[in-house]
Structure formats: structure tokens, C-alpha cells
Design a protein around this motif. Structure first.
Motif, short mmCIF file in Angstrom:
data_model
loop_
_atom_site.label_atom_id
_atom_site.label_comp_id
_atom_site.label_asym_id
_atom_site.label_seq_id
_atom_site.Cartn_x
_atom_site.Cartn_y
_atom_site.Cartn_z
N VAL A 69 -6.82 -38.75 -25.30
CA VAL A 69 -7.09 -37.83 -26.41
C VAL A 69 -8.27 -36.96 -25.99
N ALA A 70 -8.62 -35.99 -26.84
CA ALA A 70 -9.71 -35.09 -26.46
C ALA A 70 -11.06 -35.63 -26.95
N VAL A 71 -11.12 -36.00 -28.22
CA VAL A 71 -12.44 -36.28 -28.82
C VAL A 71 -12.47 -37.67 -29.44
N GLY B 46 -3.16 -36.24 -29.79
CA GLY B 46 -4.24 -35.66 -30.58
C GLY B 46 -3.69 -34.73 -31.63
N ILE B 47 -4.58 -33.91 -32.17
CA ILE B 47 -4.15 -32.93 -33.17
C ILE B 47 -3.69 -31.67 -32.45
N ALA B 48 -2.99 -30.81 -33.19
CA ALA B 48 -2.41 -29.62 -32.56
C ALA B 48 -2.14 -28.57 -33.62
N GLY B 49 -1.90 -27.36 -33.15
CA GLY B 49 -1.36 -26.31 -34.00
C GLY B 49 0.15 -26.39 -33.96
N GLY B 50 0.80 -26.23 -35.13
CA GLY B 50 2.26 -26.30 -35.18
C GLY B 50 2.86 -24.91 -35.38
N ALA C 178 -1.56 -27.09 -28.03
CA ALA C 178 -2.79 -27.88 -27.97
C ALA C 178 -3.45 -27.52 -26.63
N MET C 179 -4.45 -28.29 -26.23
CA MET C 179 -5.26 -27.82 -25.10
C MET C 179 -5.35 -28.80 -23.93
N GLU C 180 -4.62 -29.92 -24.00
CA GLU C 180 -4.82 -30.93 -22.96
C GLU C 180 -3.56 -31.40 -22.25
N ILE D 57 2.26 -36.54 -27.53
CA ILE D 57 2.51 -36.77 -28.95
C ILE D 57 1.38 -36.10 -29.73
N ARG D 58 1.75 -35.26 -30.68
CA ARG D 58 0.74 -34.50 -31.43
C ARG D 58 0.98 -34.60 -32.92
N ALA D 59 -0.12 -34.58 -33.66
CA ALA D 59 -0.10 -34.51 -35.11
C ALA D 59 -0.64 -33.13 -35.50
N VAL D 60 0.11 -32.43 -36.33
CA VAL D 60 -0.20 -31.02 -36.61
C VAL D 60 -1.30 -30.90 -37.68
N SER D 61 -2.37 -30.23 -37.28
CA SER D 61 -3.52 -30.04 -38.18
C SER D 61 -3.59 -28.64 -38.78
N ASN D 62 -2.88 -27.71 -38.16
CA ASN D 62 -2.99 -26.30 -38.59
C ASN D 62 -1.78 -25.53 -38.08
N PRO D 63 -1.43 -24.45 -38.78
CA PRO D 63 -0.36 -23.61 -38.24
C PRO D 63 -0.89 -22.77 -37.08
N PRO E 297 -2.79 -16.58 -37.44
CA PRO E 297 -4.08 -15.97 -37.75
C PRO E 297 -5.15 -17.03 -38.01
N ARG E 298 -6.32 -16.81 -37.44
CA ARG E 298 -7.39 -17.81 -37.53
C ARG E 298 -7.81 -18.04 -38.97
N ASP E 299 -7.73 -19.28 -39.43
CA ASP E 299 -8.17 -19.65 -40.77
C ASP E 299 -8.69 -21.08 -40.66
N ARG E 300 -9.92 -21.21 -40.18
CA ARG E 300 -10.48 -22.53 -39.89
C ARG E 300 -10.50 -23.41 -41.15
N ALA E 301 -10.67 -22.78 -42.32
CA ALA E 301 -10.75 -23.56 -43.56
C ALA E 301 -9.42 -24.23 -43.88
N ALA E 302 -8.34 -23.72 -43.29
CA ALA E 302 -7.01 -24.28 -43.59
C ALA E 302 -6.66 -25.46 -42.69
N TRP E 303 -7.50 -25.76 -41.71
CA TRP E 303 -7.19 -26.90 -40.82
C TRP E 303 -7.26 -28.19 -41.63
N ARG E 304 -6.27 -29.02 -41.51
CA ARG E 304 -6.21 -30.31 -42.22
C ARG E 304 -6.37 -31.44 -41.20
O1 LIG Z 1 -12.02 -22.68 -34.39
C1 LIG Z 1 -12.99 -23.42 -34.56
O2 LIG Z 1 -13.96 -23.12 -35.23
C2 LIG Z 1 -12.96 -24.76 -33.96
C3 LIG Z 1 -13.95 -25.67 -34.22
C4 LIG Z 1 -13.89 -26.90 -33.68
C5 LIG Z 1 -12.82 -27.25 -32.86
C6 LIG Z 1 -11.87 -26.32 -32.63
C7 LIG Z 1 -10.74 -26.58 -31.79
O3 LIG Z 1 -10.08 -25.68 -31.40
C8 LIG Z 1 -10.41 -27.96 -31.44
C9 LIG Z 1 -9.33 -27.94 -30.41
C10 LIG Z 1 -8.80 -29.32 -30.23
O4 LIG Z 1 -7.78 -29.59 -31.15
C11 LIG Z 1 -6.51 -29.38 -30.58
N1 LIG Z 1 -5.94 -28.30 -31.39
C12 LIG Z 1 -5.75 -28.40 -32.70
N2 LIG Z 1 -5.17 -27.30 -33.19
C13 LIG Z 1 -4.97 -26.48 -32.16
C14 LIG Z 1 -4.40 -25.18 -32.06
O5 LIG Z 1 -3.93 -24.57 -33.03
N3 LIG Z 1 -4.37 -24.63 -30.82
C15 LIG Z 1 -4.84 -25.28 -29.74
N4 LIG Z 1 -5.41 -26.51 -29.81
C16 LIG Z 1 -5.45 -27.11 -31.00
C17 LIG Z 1 -6.73 -29.10 -29.10
O6 LIG Z 1 -5.87 -29.89 -28.32
C18 LIG Z 1 -8.19 -29.45 -28.86
O7 LIG Z 1 -8.36 -30.77 -28.42
C19 LIG Z 1 -11.91 -25.07 -33.17
#
Ligand SMILES: O=C(O)c1cccc(C(=O)CC[C@H]2O[C@@H](n3cnc4c(=O)[nH]cnc43)[C@H](O)[C@@H]2O)c1
Length: 247
Positions: free
Chosen positions: A20-22, A90-94, A184-186, A204-210, A213-220
Motif C-alpha cells: 500500500v502507499a500510506v 489502496g484507495i483510488a479514483g474511479g 492510482a499511483m503505485e 485491488i483498489r477501493a474508490v475514494s473519489n471520482p 475535476p479536482r474536488d478534494r472535499a468530495a474525497w470519501r
Molecule cells: O489533492 C490533494 O490535496 C491530496 C492530498 C493528499 C493526498 C492526495 C493524493 O493524491 C493521495 C494519492 C494517493 O491515493 C491514491 N489515489 C486516490 N485517488 C486517486 C486518484 O484519483 N488519482 C490517483 N491516485 C489516487 C494514490 O494511489 C495515492 O497513493 C491528494
């Protein structure tokens, strides 16, 4: 049991490495596993080893954010311990509508989406430029078994170095990667390390956000971490390891 991997010798235990990342993601995965995970050293840090099935270790490593950190961490663990399978989690964008927030995704391809060059004809990936690969393919039997157990969406999961923040980039990614379900990023970093050791990899990823467009407040993030925990409580570990050993 037959295997092409030199890391899977009869009579020698080989388990699952989850990268995982974090730390928050590592804790979510570990909450889904039996209590009592013990720390084990790896170069540059430590992982946590749980045993959901007697004799089948599941090691959880927080390797850092991004493909480079993930590849380095996975390679360090692979050099230090024996694994039959490596999973990036980890978490991901869906991508809508396939993968809504809270859903689980199992990658049927792990694709590095932004490794390449801009050309007058548009983006060209490193494979088109004649260097290496941008795609790793998890064993299909593994994907099917994991997705069935988790009731997860399957499709390509993109690895990016920059979180998508506009509808334009989301559209460009889906145009270039039809059927992509998440970004995701890894994943690709983990898969590259695994390939170097001859070990199969999945994601394997669990979706935290679409993705869009950037909307950090919408991340779950809490909801996604809950889904991640459920995933690692539910996975049929013995069956998955058997599937990759039988490949
Ligand atoms: O945008 C921000 O302000 C912000 C603040 C803290 C962390 C982040 C991240 O981007 C964390 C990236 C982390 O989570 C995974 N992840 C989750 N959603 C996405 C996505 O939509 N696109 C890419 N990566 C995502 C990723 O694997 C990282 O481990 C942002």
C-alpha cells in the motif's frame, strides 16, 4: 503444484505481499486480517505479517506514494522474503460510471498511463517509443477469483504520477484506455518489481473519489478505507495462492 517461478519451490513457504502507499491504508488492510500481525524488517523499514490461514503469511508494507517509491519498496521486500503473489492495494479514483465511490476494483491490466512523450501526433507511450512496457497483466484466474469474492468491478487500472484534476484529462485517459475503471499511483511500480522477481502481481483498489475535476472535499477516504478493510477480510487467500501456483 507446478510453477515457473524460482521463488515457489515445493516445501518452502511463500505468501502474499500487499504493498500500500500510506500507513492509513496499511492499517485498513490489517484490520481486515486476523489480530497479531508481527513486524518484520525489510531494507529501509518494516512490514507487518499476518496469517489468515495457518502457514500462509500475508505481509503488508506501506511503501510510499507514487510508482517509484512503490517499486523500490516492493523490490526490497521481494529481495528479503519469499512471495508467491504481490498485490498493490489502496484507495483510488474511479472512472464513472463503472467504479463509483465506495466500490472495489480488481485490475485485469495494470497500465502506466503517463510514461512517454508528447509528440506532434499526441502522447506516445514508451512502448510506442521503443522502450520497455507500460502494461502488466495479472493472472486471469486470480482476477476472476478475487473479483468474484469481492463483488468487484474489473478492468484496466491506470498508474499515474499526477492525480487527474480536470474533465479534459479524464476524457483523454478513457479515450486512450477504453474500459479503464480506476487510476492510482503505485500499481505499475509494484508490478514492475514483481516481474523482475518472476512473481505474479495484481491490484485491488477501493474508490475514494471520482476521476475528474479536482474536488478534494468530495474525497470519501473513510468510506474507501472501510471497503479496503472488508476486501482484505473477504479475500479467499488459499484459493488465490493456489490459482497463481497452478498458472
Ligand atoms: O489533492 C490533494 O490535496 C491530496 C492530498 C493528499 C493526498 C492526495 C493524493 O493524491 C493521495 C494519492 C494517493 O491515493 C491514491 N489515489 C486516490 N485517488 C486517486 C486518484 O484519483 N488519482 C490517483 N491516485 C489516487 C494514490 O494511489 C495515492 O497513493 C491528494
Amino acid at each position: 503444484m507446478t510453477s515457473r517461478s524460482p521463488y515457489l519451490q515445493p516445501g518452502r513457504p511463500a505468501g502474499l505481499l500487499v504493498v500500500v502507499a500510506v500507513p492509513a491504508e496499511a492499517e485498513a488492510v490489517l484490520r481486515g486480517l486476523p489480530d497479531g500481525a508481527r513486524p518484520l524488517p525489510v531494507p529501509g523499514g518494516e512490514l507487518r505479517r499476518a496469517e489468515p490461514v495457518p502457514g500462509l503469511p500475508v505481509d503488508v508494507l506501506a511503501g510510499g506514494v507514487g510508482p517509484a517509491a512503490a517499486a523500490a519498496a516492493a523490490a526490497a521486500a521481494l529481495a528479503a522474503h519469499r512471495y508467491a503473489l504481490v498485490v498493490s492495494a489502496g484507495i483510488a479514483g474511479g472512472f464513472a460510471p463503472a467504479a463509483p465511490v465506495g466500490s472495489l476494483v480488481v485490475a485485469d491490466a495494470i497500465v502506466c498511463a503517463d510514461l512517454g512523450a508528447e509528440t506532434p501526433e499526441g502522447f506516445a507511450d514508451v512502448t510506442e517509443l521503443g522502450f520497455g512496457t507500460v502494461r502488466r497483466t495479472p493472472p486471469p484466474a486470480l482476477v476472476e477469483a478475487a473479483a468474484r469474492a469481492l463483488d468487484a468491478v474489473t478492468g484496466p487500472v491506470l498508474t499515474v504520477s499526477t492525480v487527474t484534476g480536470s474533465a479534459e484529462r479524464a476524457a483523454a485517459l478513457t479515450a486512450r484506455h477504453p474500459g479503464a475503471v480506476a487510476e492510482a499511483m503505485e500499481g505499475f511500480g509494484v508490478a514492475e518489481a514483481a516481474a523482475r522477481f518472476g512473481v505474479p502481481a495484481g491490484e485491488i483498489r477501493a474508490v475514494s473519489n471520482p476521476v475528474g475535476p479536482r474536488d478534494r472535499a468530495a474525497w470519501r477516504i473513510g468510506e474507501a478505507l472501510g471497503a479496503l478493510e472488508r476486501a482484505f477480510r473477504t479475500l479467499p487467500y488459499e484459493h488465490l495462492l493456489q490459482e497463481v501456483c497452478d498458472e
